[in-house]
Motif scaffolding. Structure first.
Motif, PDB file in Angstrom:
ATOM      1  N   ILE A   1      -0.485 -10.673  10.735  1.00 36.00           N
ATOM      2  CA  ILE A   1      -0.827  -9.410  10.092  1.00 36.00           C
ATOM      3  C   ILE A   1      -1.767  -8.649  11.029  1.00 36.00           C
ATOM      4  N   ASN A   2      -1.539  -7.370  11.142  1.00 37.45           N
ATOM      5  CA  ASN A   2      -2.374  -6.519  11.983  1.00 37.45           C
ATOM      6  C   ASN A   2      -3.865  -6.718  11.642  1.00 37.45           C
ATOM      7  N   PRO A   3      -4.675  -7.098  12.651  1.00 36.36           N
ATOM      8  CA  PRO A   3      -6.109  -7.337  12.401  1.00 36.36           C
ATOM      9  C   PRO A   3      -6.801  -6.156  11.727  1.00 36.36           C
ATOM     10  N   ALA A   4      -6.355  -4.948  12.059  1.00 36.62           N
ATOM     11  CA  ALA A   4      -6.967  -3.767  11.444  1.00 36.62           C
ATOM     12  C   ALA A   4      -6.704  -3.775   9.943  1.00 36.62           C
ATOM     13  N   ARG A   5      -5.523  -4.270   9.571  1.00 40.31           N
ATOM     14  CA  ARG A   5      -5.164  -4.349   8.151  1.00 40.31           C
ATOM     15  C   ARG A   5      -6.037  -5.388   7.445  1.00 40.31           C
ATOM     16  N   LEU A   6      -6.253  -6.515   8.121  1.00 35.39           N
ATOM     17  CA  LEU A   6      -7.114  -7.553   7.543  1.00 35.39           C
ATOM     18  C   LEU A   6      -8.551  -7.049   7.422  1.00 35.39           C
ATOM     19  N   GLU A   7      -8.923  -6.283   8.418  1.00 36.62           N
ATOM     20  CA  GLU A   7     -10.272  -5.723   8.409  1.00 36.62           C
ATOM     21  C   GLU A   7     -10.473  -4.866   7.161  1.00 36.62           C
ATOM     22  N   ALA A   8      -9.452  -4.079   6.856  1.00 36.62           N
ATOM     23  CA  ALA A   8      -9.543  -3.190   5.699  1.00 36.62           C
ATOM     24  C   ALA A   8      -9.304  -3.942   4.401  1.00 36.62           C
ATOM     25  N   LEU A   9      -8.500  -4.993   4.469  1.00 39.18           N
ATOM     26  CA  LEU A   9      -8.079  -5.702   3.263  1.00 39.18           C
ATOM     27  C   LEU A   9      -8.039  -7.206   3.567  1.00 39.18           C
ATOM     28  N   PRO A  10      -9.206  -7.855   3.531  1.00 37.13           N
ATOM     29  CA  PRO A  10      -9.275  -9.260   3.973  1.00 37.13           C
ATOM     30  C   PRO A  10      -8.359 -10.201   3.197  1.00 37.13           C
ATOM     31  N   HIS A  11      -7.974  -9.802   1.967  1.00 34.66           N
ATOM     32  CA  HIS A  11      -7.124 -10.713   1.192  1.00 34.66           C
ATOM     33  C   HIS A  11      -5.645 -10.354   1.289  1.00 34.66           C
ATOM     34  N   ALA A  12      -5.307  -9.508   2.251  1.00 34.98           N
ATOM     35  CA  ALA A  12      -3.899  -9.142   2.423  1.00 34.98           C
ATOM     36  C   ALA A  12      -3.086 -10.391   2.775  1.00 34.98           C
ATOM     37  N   THR A  13      -1.938 -10.538   2.124  1.00 37.74           N
ATOM     38  CA  THR A  13      -1.100 -11.704   2.419  1.00 37.74           C
ATOM     39  C   THR A  13       0.231 -11.298   3.027  1.00 37.74           C
ATOM     40  N   LEU A  14       0.487 -10.003   3.076  1.00 38.00           N
ATOM     41  CA  LEU A  14       1.740  -9.516   3.640  1.00 38.00           C
ATOM     42  C   LEU A  14       1.446  -8.539   4.765  1.00 38.00           C
ATOM     43  N   CYS A  15       2.307  -8.532   5.785  1.00 34.58           N
ATOM     44  CA  CYS A  15       2.159  -7.529   6.820  1.00 34.58           C
ATOM     45  C   CYS A  15       2.654  -6.184   6.269  1.00 34.58           C
ATOM     46  N   MET A  16       2.360  -5.136   7.005  1.00 34.23           N
ATOM     47  CA  MET A  16       2.734  -3.800   6.529  1.00 34.23           C
ATOM     48  C   MET A  16       4.236  -3.702   6.277  1.00 34.23           C
ATOM     49  N   ASP A  17       5.040  -4.253   7.193  1.00 39.96           N
ATOM     50  CA  ASP A  17       6.498  -4.179   7.062  1.00 39.96           C
ATOM     51  C   ASP A  17       6.963  -4.789   5.750  1.00 39.96           C
ATOM     52  N   CYS A  18       6.511  -6.020   5.495  1.00 46.79           N
ATOM     53  CA  CYS A  18       6.963  -6.720   4.288  1.00 46.79           C
ATOM     54  C   CYS A  18       6.407  -6.040   3.043  1.00 46.79           C
ATOM     55  N   LYS A  19       5.203  -5.544   3.182  1.00 47.30           N
ATOM     56  CA  LYS A  19       4.582  -4.863   2.057  1.00 47.30           C
ATOM     57  C   LYS A  19       5.412  -3.635   1.665  1.00 47.30           C
ATOM     58  N   SER A  20       5.800  -2.853   2.660  1.00 42.41           N
ATOM     59  CA  SER A  20       6.557  -1.644   2.330  1.00 42.41           C
ATOM     60  C   SER A  20       7.975  -1.999   1.909  1.00 42.41           C
ATOM     61  N   LYS A  21       8.528  -3.075   2.494  1.00 39.51           N
ATOM     62  CA  LYS A  21       9.856  -3.521   2.070  1.00 39.51           C
ATOM     63  C   LYS A  21       9.823  -3.929   0.612  1.00 39.51           C
ATOM     64  N   ARG A  22       8.788  -4.675   0.284  1.00 40.50           N
ATOM     65  CA  ARG A  22       8.670  -5.149  -1.091  1.00 40.50           C
ATOM     66  C   ARG A  22       8.509  -3.981  -2.061  1.00 40.50           C
ATOM     67  N   ALA A  23       7.723  -3.010  -1.649  1.00 41.71           N
ATOM     68  CA  ALA A  23       7.525  -1.828  -2.494  1.00 41.71           C
ATOM     69  C   ALA A  23       8.848  -1.100  -2.691  1.00 41.71           C
ATOM     70  N   GLU A  24       9.642  -1.036  -1.618  1.00 41.95           N
ATOM     71  CA  GLU A  24      10.951  -0.405  -1.710  1.00 41.95           C
ATOM     72  C   GLU A  24      11.835  -1.142  -2.702  1.00 41.95           C
ATOM     73  N   ASN A  25      11.872  -2.459  -2.546  1.00 40.95           N
ATOM     74  CA  ASN A  25      12.677  -3.274  -3.463  1.00 40.95           C
ATOM     75  C   ASN A  25      12.258  -3.047  -4.904  1.00 40.95           C
ATOM     76  N   ASP A  26      10.950  -3.021  -5.105  1.00 43.50           N
ATOM     77  CA  ASP A  26      10.446  -2.795  -6.453  1.00 43.50           C
ATOM     78  C   ASP A  26      10.936  -1.472  -6.992  1.00 43.50           C
ATOM     79  N   ASN A  27      10.907  -0.465  -6.113  1.00 39.04           N
ATOM     80  CA  ASN A  27      11.371   0.848  -6.529  1.00 39.04           C
ATOM     81  C   ASN A  27      12.836   0.822  -6.905  1.00 39.04           C
ATOM     82  N   HIS A  28      13.643   0.137  -6.072  1.00 41.61           N
ATOM     83  CA  HIS A  28      15.077   0.069  -6.345  1.00 41.61           C
ATOM     84  C   HIS A  28      15.317  -0.603  -7.690  1.00 41.61           C
TER      85      HIS A  28
END
Ligand SMILES: [Zn+2]
Length: 126
Positions: free
Chosen positions: A94-121
């Motif tokens: 996971i991008n360190p900058a993302r962890l910096e902003a969100l230390p409990h992030a468990t998904l990378c940006m790609d998977c996060k947005s993919k998952r959000a897309e799936n949820d939308n569908h």
């Protein structure tokens, strides 16, 4: 380049205790005796609506806090397991900058947005 685990653990730990305290506080408040409106079916309607609203808000807040706590604890567990900073979905870093902003992030940006897309569908196909 390496992720500073000690720093993230400190941040997660303090986040964990903050969440625990907040959850404790809100459950203590919620368990206080509620004012009953017996004997007056027409009065206090507004107040009742307000109470319901407040309770709904509190329940939403509670589950939000619980979810956050869960994520924080998951992240702490990952630090123990040595998988912290890796995406739970694709296993990439996971991008360190993302962890910096969100230390409990468990998904990378790609998977996060993919998952959000799936949820939308899923949501729109229903
Ligand atoms: Zn990923």
């Amino acid at each position: 380049m390496a992720v500073d685990l000690a720093k993230f653990r400190r941040r997660l730990k303090s986040e964990q205790s903050r969440l625990l305290k907040e959850i404790e506080q809100s459950t203590t408040e919620a368990s206080l005796p509620r004012q009953s409106s017996d004997g007056s079916p027409f009065g206090k309607r507004e107040e009742e609506a307000n109470v319901t609203f407040e309770m709904g808000k509190r329940a939403a807040l509670d589950s939000h806090l619980q979810k956050q706590l869960q994520e924080v604890e998951q992240a702490l567990q990952k630090i123990k397991d040595g998988t912290y900073g890796l995406c739970a979905e694709c296993g990439k870093k996971i991008n360190p900058a993302r962890l910096e902003a969100l230390p409990h992030a468990t998904l990378c940006m790609d998977c996060k947005s993919k998952r959000a897309e799936n949820d939308n569908h899923r949501f729109s196909s229903r």
